[in-house]
Design a protein around this motif. Structure first.
Motif: not given
Length: 118
Positions: A39-43, A89
């Motif tokens: 889980r990437r930041p804000g996603e 990313q």
């Protein structure tokens, strides 16, 4: 109870490498496919890689372009994710999950944070 405990995350520079580990317990590990999700930041969560019960079959998200490698050691109840050529990313919380479809799994660990700086 099913337990999945990830480790190995950290902060690295662009192009660096890390090896993530996941220790599994509470179920028959050798009979379970395993996955890594992130889980990437804000996603939302996205699937990264998966491996079948004996490690003879693996599958990766297309955009990885061969940079990541999933593996397992059934004798140790461990699953690994080798991260190479890391990009900014790739910064995310990485979780291991039980099953071939990790995003739908009822069981995932708390995660290990990977931060890539430019």
């Amino acid at each position: 109870d099913v337990q999945l405990v990830e480790s190995g995350g950290g902060s690295v520079q662009f192009g660096g490498s890390l090896t993530l580990s996941c220790a599994a317990s509470g179920f028959t590990f050798s009979a379970s496919d395993m996955s890594w999700i992130r889980r990437r930041p804000g996603e939302g969560y996205e699937w990264v890689a998966r491996i079948n019960t004996d490690g003879t079959a693996t599958d990766y998200k297309d955009w990885l372009k061969g940079r990541f490698t999933i593996s397992r050691d059934n004798a140790k109840n461990m699953v690994y994710l080798q991260l190479n050529s890391l990009e900014t990313q790739d910064t995310a919380m990485y979780h291991c999950a039980q099953g071939w479809f990790g995003l739908q799994s009822d069981y995932r660990g708390q995660g290990t944070q990977v931060t890539v700086s430019s």
